[in-house]
Design an enzyme around this catalytic site. Structure first.
Site, short mmCIF file in Angstrom:
data_model
loop_
_atom_site.label_atom_id
_atom_site.label_comp_id
_atom_site.label_asym_id
_atom_site.label_seq_id
_atom_site.Cartn_x
_atom_site.Cartn_y
_atom_site.Cartn_z
N HIS A 86 112.26 31.41 2.51
CA HIS A 86 112.30 31.95 3.88
C HIS A 86 112.52 30.80 4.87
O HIS A 86 113.43 30.86 5.71
CB HIS A 86 111.01 32.69 4.21
N HIS B 90 108.01 26.39 10.31
CA HIS B 90 107.39 27.43 11.15
C HIS B 90 106.42 28.35 10.41
O HIS B 90 105.60 28.99 11.06
CB HIS B 90 108.46 28.25 11.88
N ASP B 91 106.50 28.45 9.08
CA ASP B 91 105.59 29.32 8.32
C ASP B 91 104.84 28.53 7.24
O ASP B 91 104.39 29.10 6.24
CB ASP B 91 106.36 30.47 7.66
N ASP C 192 114.53 33.40 12.49
CA ASP C 192 113.45 33.98 11.69
C ASP C 192 113.86 35.34 11.11
O ASP C 192 113.34 35.76 10.09
CB ASP C 192 112.20 34.13 12.58
N HIS D 141 107.07 35.05 2.55
CA HIS D 141 106.82 33.85 3.33
C HIS D 141 106.65 32.64 2.41
O HIS D 141 105.61 32.00 2.36
CB HIS D 141 105.59 34.04 4.23
C1 EPV Z 1 112.57 42.98 6.98
C2 EPV Z 1 111.36 42.89 7.88
N1 EPV Z 1 110.67 44.00 8.12
C3 EPV Z 1 109.57 43.97 8.93
C4 EPV Z 1 108.87 45.17 9.20
C5 EPV Z 1 107.79 45.16 10.06
C6 EPV Z 1 107.38 43.95 10.63
C7 EPV Z 1 106.21 43.89 11.56
O1 EPV Z 1 105.59 42.86 11.71
N2 EPV Z 1 105.95 45.03 12.22
C8 EPV Z 1 104.83 45.06 13.18
C9 EPV Z 1 105.21 45.91 14.38
C10 EPV Z 1 104.11 45.75 15.43
C11 EPV Z 1 106.57 45.48 14.91
C12 EPV Z 1 108.03 42.75 10.36
C13 EPV Z 1 109.13 42.74 9.51
N3 EPV Z 1 109.86 41.59 9.24
C14 EPV Z 1 109.75 40.28 9.61
C15 EPV Z 1 108.72 39.63 10.44
C16 EPV Z 1 109.01 39.23 11.74
C17 EPV Z 1 108.01 38.58 12.49
O2 EPV Z 1 108.15 38.15 13.78
C18 EPV Z 1 109.36 37.82 14.46
C19 EPV Z 1 110.26 36.96 13.62
C20 EPV Z 1 108.96 37.08 15.74
C21 EPV Z 1 110.07 39.12 14.86
C22 EPV Z 1 106.76 38.34 11.97
C23 EPV Z 1 106.48 38.74 10.67
C24 EPV Z 1 107.46 39.36 9.91
CL1 EPV Z 1 107.11 39.85 8.29
N4 EPV Z 1 110.75 39.60 9.07
N5 EPV Z 1 111.51 40.43 8.34
C25 EPV Z 1 110.96 41.67 8.45
MG MG Z 2 105.51 33.36 10.99
ZN ZN Z 3 109.11 33.31 9.50
#
Ligand code: EPV
Ligand code: MG
Ligand code: ZN
Length: 344
Positions: A85, A123-124, A235, A81
């Site tokens: 990003h 946004h972050d 995102d 983040h």
């Molecule tokens: C490569 C990649 N792996 C991830 C693996 C797991 C998770 C996670 O939070 N799992 C929790 C369960 C309850 C689902 C997020 C991941 N992730 C995100 C991300 C997306 C987000 O929210 C939105 C954009 C609204 C979807 C918010 C924060 C993050 Cl870090 N971005 N890239 C990734």
């Molecule tokens: Mg965020």
């Molecule tokens: Zn983000």
């Protein structure tokens, strides 16, 4: 607090980029993470110009340059983040608006396009590389400020964005009427708060229903759901690039998760398995994340815009790569040794 020097602004205004952005910048497989850090702000300026937003909204270029420099400074150097990003998320919103002709075809207004792109950049802002639940559990100052409303980090990102807009010489919206200005800030508020994963999960069924029924241009709920969908797709856009980008991004995300897990252990709290470097099985976690979160949103986008099908295909291809990695790992886990090196 953050400072931006006049010579920084001048350097951006005379940026040596060719007057027009190179054509490949507008292609879906272009990875913004390949852009030199010193050139990112120039690229942002050119993307706003390319979509006619500087002209349309009478944005003074030195104000835009100063705003962009403040936003870039507003990100910390967390593994994932960080500014890159934000820049990647912004670039995808540019790709979608340009390649899906969202404004010309009346899916979104020019003001909504401006608000979407600014929201992506901001946004972050000031992310610390930890989750909302971590803020609450460890009782951070952000939690004490925002936990009663939820979406702790997202409310902080929004506050930081408004603070920059209110900084001298940074208000890129001072060419808007007061009605347009308040509409734009309402949009930025809604869009940044929509980046809370919990908020997205509440909306996704309505977005699926909208895609199945067909987009109704006169339905304000559909128009709002589309903006939230574009925000989430932006995102997650690293997952629409080639395997190397998708895997490298996952590496960065887990660096943040595992650091949070280490902190939680040090505080005597048991981290989620996904955040515990001793327990997490990254390929399996990525297959779940792609299956439950990423592929569904790009499936909805592809249903609404057939031209976006290539994005869905890329996310499915990346999931397949993780499935192969997982199969390989489980063979090696049985034989007792494993590391992510095989993915290098
Ligand atoms: C490569 C990649 N792996 C991830 C693996 C797991 C998770 C996670 O939070 N799992 C929790 C369960 C309850 C689902 C997020 C991941 N992730 C995100 C991300 C997306 C987000 O929210 C939105 C954009 C609204 C979807 C918010 C924060 C993050 Cl870090 N971005 N890239 C990734
Ligand atoms: Mg965020
Ligand atoms: Zn983000």
């Amino acid at each position: 607090h953050m400072k931006v020097h006049p010579e920084d602004v001048q350097r951006v205004l005379v940026c040596e980029l060719p007057h027009e952005l190179m054509p490949e910048v507008a292609l879906y497989h272009f990875s913004p993470r390949k852009v030199e850090e010193s050139e990112c702000v120039c690229y942002c300026l050119k993307m706003f110009e390319d979509l006619g937003l500087v002209q349309q909204w009478q944005i003074k270029k030195d104000t835009l340059a100063r705003f962009l420099l403040f936003v870039k400074k507003g990100y910390r150097d967390a593994p994932y983040h960080n500014w890159y990003h934000a820049f990647s998320v912004f670039h995808f919103s540019y790709l979608a608006i340009k390649n899906l002709h969202l404004v010309e075809k009346g899916y979104i207004s020019s003001l909504e396009a401006l608000a979407l792109m600014v929201s992506c950049l901001c946004h972050d802002l000031d992310h610390r590389g930890t989750t909302n639940s971590f803020q609450m559990q460890s009782g951070t100052e952000l939690a004490s400020l925002y936990s009663s409303e939820g979406s702790v980090m997202e409310r902080h990102h929004l506050a930081q964005a408004l603070c920059i807009l209110n900084t001298d010489g940074c208000n890129i919206f001072d060419g808007l009427t007061s009605k347009q200005y308040s509409r734009c800030l309402d949009l930025i508020r809604d869009l940044i708060l929509a980046t809370d994963l919990a908020h997205h999960i509440r909306l996704v069924q309505d977005q699926e229903k909208m895609a199945t029924e067909g987009f109704d241009f006169n339905n304000s709920r559909h128009r709002q759901l589309l903006l939230f969908l574009l925000m989430t797709c932006s995102d997650l856009s690293d997952q629409t690039k080639d395997w190397k980008v998708s895997r490298t991004t996952a590496d960065l995300v887990y660096q943040e998760f595992f650091s949070q897990g280490d902190l939680e252990k040090a505080m005597g709290n048991a981290p989620l398995e996904m955040m515990d470097r001793e327990k997490a099985r990254i390929p399996d976690l990525q297959i779940q994340f792609l299956s439950h979160i990423v592929c569904p949103v790009f499936k909805i986008l592809a249903q609404l815009f057939p031209d976006a099908d290539c994005l869905l295909q890329s996310t499915l291809k990346n999931r397949h790569c993780w499935e192969q990695a997982s199969a390989f790992f489980s063979r090696r886990w049985e034989s007792g040794h494993s590391s992510l090196d095989i993915l290098r």
